[in-house]
Design a protein around this motif. Structure first.
Motif, PDB file in Angstrom:
ATOM      1  N   LEU A 122       0.831  -1.207   0.000  1.00 13.53           N
ATOM      2  CA  LEU A 122       0.000   0.000   0.000  1.00 13.53           C
ATOM      3  C   LEU A 122       0.863   1.253   0.000  1.00 13.53           C
ATOM      4  CD1 LEU A 122      -2.874  -1.024   2.439  1.00 13.53           C
ATOM      5  CD2 LEU A 122      -3.049  -0.627  -0.013  1.00 13.53           C
ATOM      6  N   MET A 123       1.997   1.206   0.718  1.00 13.23           N
ATOM      7  CA  MET A 123       2.900   2.355   0.716  1.00 13.23           C
ATOM      8  C   MET A 123       3.451   2.591  -0.686  1.00 13.23           C
ATOM      9  SD  MET A 123       5.038   2.085   4.300  1.00 13.23           S
ATOM     10  CE  MET A 123       6.222   3.309   3.739  1.00 13.23           C
ATOM     11  N   HIS A 124       3.834   1.475  -1.372  1.00 10.35           N
ATOM     12  CA  HIS A 124       4.343   1.606  -2.740  1.00 10.35           C
ATOM     13  C   HIS A 124       3.254   2.142  -3.667  1.00 10.35           C
ATOM     14  CE1 HIS A 124       8.399   0.114  -2.528  1.00 10.35           C
ATOM     15  NE2 HIS A 124       8.027  -0.918  -1.804  1.00 10.35           N
ATOM     16  N   VAL A 125       2.044   1.602  -3.521  1.00  9.45           N
ATOM     17  CA  VAL A 125       0.927   2.059  -4.348  1.00  9.45           C
ATOM     18  C   VAL A 125       0.671   3.545  -4.095  1.00  9.45           C
ATOM     19  CG1 VAL A 125      -1.562   1.866  -4.712  1.00  9.45           C
ATOM     20  CG2 VAL A 125      -0.163  -0.208  -4.524  1.00  9.45           C
ATOM     21  N   ALA A 126       0.599   3.910  -2.800  1.00  9.14           N
ATOM     22  CA  ALA A 126       0.360   5.313  -2.454  1.00  9.14           C
ATOM     23  C   ALA A 126       1.475   6.198  -3.006  1.00  9.14           C
ATOM     24  CB  ALA A 126       0.268   5.464  -0.940  1.00  9.14           C
ATOM     25  N   CYS A 127       2.688   5.705  -2.914  1.00  9.49           N
ATOM     26  CA  CYS A 127       3.839   6.472  -3.407  1.00  9.49           C
ATOM     27  C   CYS A 127       3.752   6.617  -4.928  1.00  9.49           C
ATOM     28  CB  CYS A 127       5.131   5.756  -3.019  1.00  9.49           C
ATOM     29  SG  CYS A 127       6.612   6.638  -3.541  1.00  9.49           S
ATOM     30  N   ASP A 128       3.448   5.493  -5.612  1.00 14.21           N
ATOM     31  CA  ASP A 128       3.333   5.545  -7.082  1.00 14.21           C
ATOM     32  C   ASP A 128       2.208   6.484  -7.505  1.00 14.21           C
ATOM     33  OD1 ASP A 128       5.388   3.757  -7.286  1.00 14.21           O
ATOM     34  OD2 ASP A 128       4.113   1.998  -7.574  1.00 14.21           O
ATOM     35  N   VAL A 129       1.064   6.371  -6.835  1.00 12.87           N
ATOM     36  CA  VAL A 129      -0.070   7.247  -7.153  1.00 12.87           C
ATOM     37  C   VAL A 129       0.309   8.700  -6.909  1.00 12.87           C
ATOM     38  CG1 VAL A 129      -2.413   7.902  -6.457  1.00 12.87           C
ATOM     39  CG2 VAL A 129      -1.818   5.476  -6.723  1.00 12.87           C
ATOM     40  N   HIS A 130       0.969   8.959  -5.776  1.00 11.68           N
ATOM     41  CA  HIS A 130       1.383  10.322  -5.436  1.00 11.68           C
ATOM     42  C   HIS A 130       2.330  10.876  -6.500  1.00 11.68           C
ATOM     43  CE1 HIS A 130       2.337  13.779  -3.002  1.00 11.68           C
ATOM     44  NE2 HIS A 130       3.610  13.482  -3.050  1.00 11.68           N
ATOM     45  N   VAL A 131       3.333  10.079  -6.857  1.00  9.01           N
ATOM     46  CA  VAL A 131       4.312  10.524  -7.859  1.00  9.01           C
ATOM     47  C   VAL A 131       3.628  10.709  -9.211  1.00  9.01           C
ATOM     48  CG1 VAL A 131       6.365   9.824  -9.151  1.00  9.01           C
ATOM     49  CG2 VAL A 131       6.291   9.512  -6.669  1.00  9.01           C
ATOM     50  N   THR A 132       2.722   9.773  -9.550  1.00  8.07           N
ATOM     51  CA  THR A 132       1.996   9.888 -10.821  1.00  8.07           C
ATOM     52  C   THR A 132       1.189  11.182 -10.856  1.00  8.07           C
ATOM     53  OG1 THR A 132       1.826   7.480 -10.919  1.00  8.07           O
ATOM     54  CG2 THR A 132       0.336   8.742 -12.339  1.00  8.07           C
TER      55      THR A 132
END
Length: 105
Positions: A33-43
């Protein structure tokens, strides 16, 4: 007694394994979830940045275009005004000279 002890030991070991498995699952889910949140945030940051830069380019292009249009209109009107002014001067001069010739004649 021995069987009960072995049963307890197995039960404790099983509980421990389940606990460790759940910890791993919880940890994996948390990290995922942290990776997903990070990817979404960066995207979203990239998207926002692209949109911002695009709008800046659009605004800049529109601004420059309007400046060129305003400049062209200004220069055109100056040329028109100048042509009209020079034409009127020639007309006035021709009328003046004609009247002078008429008066002279």
């Amino acid at each position: 007694m021995c069987v009960w002890y072995v049963y307890v030991c197995i039960r404790v070991t099983c509980t421990c394994d389940v606990h460790v498995i759940w910890m791993h699952v919880a940890c994996d889910v948390h990290v995922t979830l942290m990776h997903v949140a990070c990817d979404v945030h960066v995207t979203w940051m990239h998207v926002a940045c692209d949109v911002h830069v695009t709008w800046m380019h659009v605004a800049c292009d529109v601004h420059v275009t309007r400046m060129y249009v305003a400049c062209d209109v200004h220069v055109t009107w100056m040329h028109v005004a100048c042509d009209v002014h020079v034409t009127l001067m020639h007309v006035a001069c021709d009328v003046h000279v004609t009247w002078m010739h008429v008066a002279c004649d």
